[in-house]
Design an enzyme around this catalytic site. Sequence first.
Site, PDB file in Angstrom:
ATOM      1  N   GLY A 176       1.107  -0.572   0.316  1.00 36.20           N
ATOM      2  CA  GLY A 176      -0.071   0.380   0.100  1.00 36.20           C
ATOM      3  C   GLY A 176       0.794   1.247   0.486  1.00 36.20           C
ATOM      4  O   GLY A 176       1.913   1.055  -0.049  1.00 36.20           O
ATOM      5  N   ASP A 177      -0.143   2.268   0.321  1.00 38.07           N
ATOM      6  CA  ASP A 177       0.892   3.624  -0.412  1.00 38.07           C
ATOM      7  C   ASP A 177       2.137   3.745  -0.986  1.00 38.07           C
ATOM      8  O   ASP A 177       3.103   4.866  -1.431  1.00 38.07           O
ATOM      9  CB  ASP A 177       1.419   3.754   1.663  1.00 38.07           C
ATOM     10  CG  ASP A 177       0.179   3.704   2.681  1.00 38.07           C
ATOM     11  OD1 ASP A 177      -0.751   4.196   1.834  1.00 38.07           O
ATOM     12  OD2 ASP A 177       0.399   2.728   3.495  1.00 38.07           O
TER      13      ASP A 177
ATOM     14  N   ASN B 278     -10.272   1.774   5.013  1.00 42.33           N
ATOM     15  CA  ASN B 278      -8.922   1.441   5.913  1.00 42.33           C
ATOM     16  C   ASN B 278      -8.108   2.297   5.330  1.00 42.33           C
ATOM     17  O   ASN B 278      -6.895   2.861   5.415  1.00 42.33           O
ATOM     18  CB  ASN B 278      -8.546   0.053   6.072  1.00 42.33           C
ATOM     19  CG  ASN B 278      -9.004  -0.924   5.311  1.00 42.33           C
ATOM     20  OD1 ASN B 278      -9.559  -0.864   4.052  1.00 42.33           O
ATOM     21  ND2 ASN B 278      -8.299  -2.294   4.937  1.00 42.33           N
TER      22      ASN B 278
ATOM     23  N   HIS C  63      -6.360   7.093   0.147  1.00 39.99           N
ATOM     24  CA  HIS C  63      -5.083   7.640  -1.019  1.00 39.99           C
ATOM     25  C   HIS C  63      -5.194   9.048  -1.169  1.00 39.99           C
ATOM     26  O   HIS C  63      -6.065   9.774  -0.655  1.00 39.99           O
ATOM     27  CB  HIS C  63      -6.030   7.582  -2.337  1.00 39.99           C
ATOM     28  CG  HIS C  63      -6.271   5.876  -2.433  1.00 39.99           C
ATOM     29  ND1 HIS C  63      -7.343   5.341  -3.815  1.00 39.99           N
ATOM     30  CD2 HIS C  63      -5.873   5.182  -1.879  1.00 39.99           C
ATOM     31  CE1 HIS C  63      -6.818   4.227  -3.642  1.00 39.99           C
ATOM     32  NE2 HIS C  63      -5.670   3.813  -2.346  1.00 39.99           N
TER      33      HIS C  63
ATOM     34  N   GLN D 299      -4.830  -0.644  -1.180  1.00 43.50           N
ATOM     35  CA  GLN D 299      -3.902  -1.105  -0.330  1.00 43.50           C
ATOM     36  C   GLN D 299      -3.002  -1.423  -1.871  1.00 43.50           C
ATOM     37  O   GLN D 299      -2.785  -1.343  -2.153  1.00 43.50           O
ATOM     38  CB  GLN D 299      -4.203  -1.763   0.928  1.00 43.50           C
ATOM     39  CG  GLN D 299      -5.533  -1.322   0.902  1.00 43.50           C
ATOM     40  CD  GLN D 299      -6.438  -2.296   1.878  1.00 43.50           C
ATOM     41  OE1 GLN D 299      -7.540  -2.963   1.042  1.00 43.50           O
ATOM     42  NE2 GLN D 299      -6.121  -2.660   3.172  1.00 43.50           N
TER      43      GLN D 299
ATOM     44  N   ARG E  61       0.215   6.721  11.232  1.00 46.39           N
ATOM     45  CA  ARG E  61       0.810   5.533  11.919  1.00 46.39           C
ATOM     46  C   ARG E  61       2.432   5.913  11.382  1.00 46.39           C
ATOM     47  O   ARG E  61       2.475   6.052  10.446  1.00 46.39           O
ATOM     48  CB  ARG E  61       0.892   4.168  12.055  1.00 46.39           C
ATOM     49  CG  ARG E  61      -0.025   3.706  12.375  1.00 46.39           C
ATOM     50  CD  ARG E  61      -0.653   2.632  13.468  1.00 46.39           C
ATOM     51  NE  ARG E  61      -1.233   2.064  11.963  1.00 46.39           N
ATOM     52  CZ  ARG E  61      -1.601   0.686  11.501  1.00 46.39           C
ATOM     53  NH1 ARG E  61      -1.343  -0.290  12.384  1.00 46.39           N
ATOM     54  NH2 ARG E  61      -2.215   0.645  10.061  1.00 46.39           N
TER      55      ARG E  61
ATOM     56  N   ARG F 173       5.810   4.540   9.380  1.00 47.01           N
ATOM     57  CA  ARG F 173       5.490   3.694   8.240  1.00 47.01           C
ATOM     58  C   ARG F 173       7.125   3.276   8.231  1.00 47.01           C
ATOM     59  O   ARG F 173       7.856   4.133   8.175  1.00 47.01           O
ATOM     60  CB  ARG F 173       5.514   3.652   6.441  1.00 47.01           C
ATOM     61  CG  ARG F 173       4.031   4.255   6.377  1.00 47.01           C
ATOM     62  CD  ARG F 173       3.637   4.204   4.852  1.00 47.01           C
ATOM     63  NE  ARG F 173       2.672   5.718   4.688  1.00 47.01           N
ATOM     64  CZ  ARG F 173       2.027   6.086   3.857  1.00 47.01           C
ATOM     65  NH1 ARG F 173       2.547   7.154   3.600  1.00 47.01           N
ATOM     66  NH2 ARG F 173       0.298   6.327   4.071  1.00 47.01           N
TER      67      ARG F 173
ATOM     68  N   LEU G 137      10.158   8.863  -7.615  1.00 47.02           N
ATOM     69  CA  LEU G 137      11.251   9.333  -7.748  1.00 47.02           C
ATOM     70  C   LEU G 137      12.249   9.956  -7.456  1.00 47.02           C
ATOM     71  O   LEU G 137      13.767  10.061  -6.836  1.00 47.02           O
ATOM     72  CB  LEU G 137      12.019   9.060  -9.984  1.00 47.02           C
ATOM     73  CG  LEU G 137      12.379   8.887 -10.312  1.00 47.02           C
ATOM     74  CD1 LEU G 137      13.162   7.353 -10.222  1.00 47.02           C
ATOM     75  CD2 LEU G 137      12.434   9.374 -11.669  1.00 47.02           C
TER      76      LEU G 137
ATOM     77  N   THR H  93       7.531  12.276 -10.100  1.00 52.08           N
ATOM     78  CA  THR H  93       8.605  13.571  -9.818  1.00 52.08           C
ATOM     79  C   THR H  93       8.030  14.359  -8.629  1.00 52.08           C
ATOM     80  O   THR H  93       8.786  15.420  -8.804  1.00 52.08           O
ATOM     81  CB  THR H  93       8.716  14.151 -11.125  1.00 52.08           C
ATOM     82  OG1 THR H  93       8.543  14.643 -11.783  1.00 52.08           O
ATOM     83  CG2 THR H  93       9.871  12.694 -12.439  1.00 52.08           C
TER      84      THR H  93
HETATM   85  P1  IMP Z   1      -6.789  -3.732   8.370  1.00 51.48           P
HETATM   86  O1  IMP Z   1      -6.813  -2.911   6.478  1.00 51.48           O
HETATM   87  O2  IMP Z   1      -7.520  -3.028   8.904  1.00 51.48           O
HETATM   88  O3  IMP Z   1      -7.565  -5.303   9.078  1.00 51.48           O
HETATM   89  O4  IMP Z   1      -4.867  -4.220   8.387  1.00 51.48           O
HETATM   90  C1  IMP Z   1      -4.361  -4.912   8.345  1.00 51.48           C
HETATM   91  C2  IMP Z   1      -3.136  -4.512   7.691  1.00 51.48           C
HETATM   92  O5  IMP Z   1      -2.902  -4.182   6.283  1.00 51.48           O
HETATM   93  C3  IMP Z   1      -2.546  -3.997   8.615  1.00 51.48           C
HETATM   94  O6  IMP Z   1      -1.125  -4.453   8.852  1.00 51.48           O
HETATM   95  C4  IMP Z   1      -3.018  -3.172   8.368  1.00 51.48           C
HETATM   96  O7  IMP Z   1      -1.225  -1.718   8.362  1.00 51.48           O
HETATM   97  C5  IMP Z   1      -2.121  -2.664   6.426  1.00 51.48           C
HETATM   98  N1  IMP Z   1      -3.393  -1.782   5.836  1.00 51.48           N
HETATM   99  C6  IMP Z   1      -4.321  -1.761   5.170  1.00 51.48           C
HETATM  100  N2  IMP Z   1      -4.857  -1.409   5.295  1.00 51.48           N
HETATM  101  C7  IMP Z   1      -4.064   0.275   4.610  1.00 51.48           C
HETATM  102  C8  IMP Z   1      -3.568   1.292   3.594  1.00 51.48           C
HETATM  103  O8  IMP Z   1      -4.755   1.650   2.934  1.00 51.48           O
HETATM  104  N3  IMP Z   1      -2.170   1.027   3.149  1.00 51.48           N
HETATM  105  C9  IMP Z   1      -1.226   0.510   3.640  1.00 51.48           C
HETATM  106  N4  IMP Z   1      -1.353  -0.705   5.142  1.00 51.48           N
HETATM  107  C10 IMP Z   1      -2.798  -1.079   5.167  1.00 51.48           C
HETATM  108 MG    MG Z   2      -2.698   5.093   1.796  1.00 56.82          MG
END
Ligand code: IMP
Ligand code: MG
Length: 333
Positions: free
Chosen positions: A12-13, A39, A42, A175, A253, A255, A282, A322
Site C-alpha cells: 500500500g501507499d 482502511n 489515497h 492497499q 502511524r 511507516r 523517483l 517526480t
Molecule cells: P486492516 O486492513 O485494517 O484489517 O489491517 C490489516 C493490515 O493491512 C495492517 O497491517 C494494516 O496496516 C494494513 N493496511 C490496511 N489498509 C492499508 C492501506 O491502505 N495502506 C497500507 N496498509 C494498510
Molecule cells: Mg494510503
Amino acid sequence: MPCSIIVGAFWGDEGKGKIISYLALKDNLDFCVRTGSVNAAHTIWYEGKKYALHMVPAAFINPRTRLLVAAGANVHVGQFFKEMELTKADAKLVGIDQNASIIEQKHSDQDKASAVNKGIGTTGWGVGPALEERVRRTAKLAKDIPELKPFICDQVAEVNEGLDEGKSVLLEGTQGFMLSLFLSGGYPYVTGRDTGASAIASEAGVGPTRVDDVIVVFKSFITRVGAGPLPGEITKEEAQKRGWFEVAAGTGRERRSAPFDFDLAKKTAKINGATKGALTKLDIIYPSCRGARNYGDLPNEAKDFIKEVETRSGIPIVFIGTGPGALDLIDRR
Ligand code: IMP
Ligand code: MG
C-alpha cells in the site's frame, strides 16, 4: 484505455491516488470506481491542497468524471459525507452501488478489542469485522441507509453499459498486492480481502475479458505499516537519513521502510497480469528529478534504475512520479 485497473504493487501507499488523479484529468475519465473500504487512504495533491480520501474516488479532481463506489466495497457513511464536503464533489456525479455493504462503529470497536487483530496491527477501522458480517449475511447494505438514498445506483450496470458505449473506466484498487488475503503469502499479516487486480474487477462487477490494462503502481522504495515481515527493512534513523521516512495518511502511524525489491516487483507484475507500470517518488531517491515532466531530463542513474525495474519486472514503466502534485509526472505513453 477504455477499462484499466490500478493496483498497488507492495504493502500500500505506493501513490495510487496520484496516478489516478493524473489519469482523471489527462485521459478525461468517464468513470472511476473505488473498491475496498475505509482502511485505505489515497492522497491527492491538487492546486496546492492535499486530500486524503478513504471513500470518494481519487478522480474527483475532474469535475465530469462519474465517481462510483463499487458493489463489492464496504462503505463508511460518516467518512463518505465528510469527504463529499471536503472534495466539494458534485453530488449528481457520485454514486454508491445499492449492494455495497456498510461498516459501522461496532466493527471498529470489535477490531480494536481483538487481541489477534492487535497482533496484526490493523488500521482499527473495523474492516475485518465488517467483512465477517457481510459473509454471515447480516450486514446492512447501502440501499438500507436512508441518508445514502440520493446516491444509490446500480454501479455494475452503469459501468458495463458505459463500456458497451466505449466510455473510459478506471477501477481504483486500494492497499497493495502484498496485503492480499489470498495471494500475498503474508497471512495473517494481511488485510481482510484480496487486493489483486482480479478481485478489483470482481468487486466492480467487470468481467476479466473486459479489462484492457492492469497498471501496477510501484514506489521507488517500499513502506509498510502494521506488523509482518518486510524484507530488507532499514531502521527509522536510516529511513530519516535517506528521506524515506513516512507517516500514514490515514492513521498517523509511522511507516517502516525498505529498498525497492525487484523479485517482489516481478511477482506482483505477473500475478496481477500487469500490462503497464507506474513508478512513484523517483524524486525521493534522486532529488534532481523533482518536478521533471520529460524522460530526457532525468539523470542517467535514475534512467538506469527505471530500466532495471522494467527488465526485472517484465513490464514497461509508462508513468513516473517526480513530485507530489497530480501533474508532477512523466507520461511515456
Ligand atoms: P486492516 O486492513 O485494517 O484489517 O489491517 C490489516 C493490515 O493491512 C495492517 O497491517 C494494516 O496496516 C494494513 N493496511 C490496511 N489498509 C492499508 C492501506 O491502505 N495502506 C497500507 N496498509 C494498510
Ligand atoms: Mg494510503
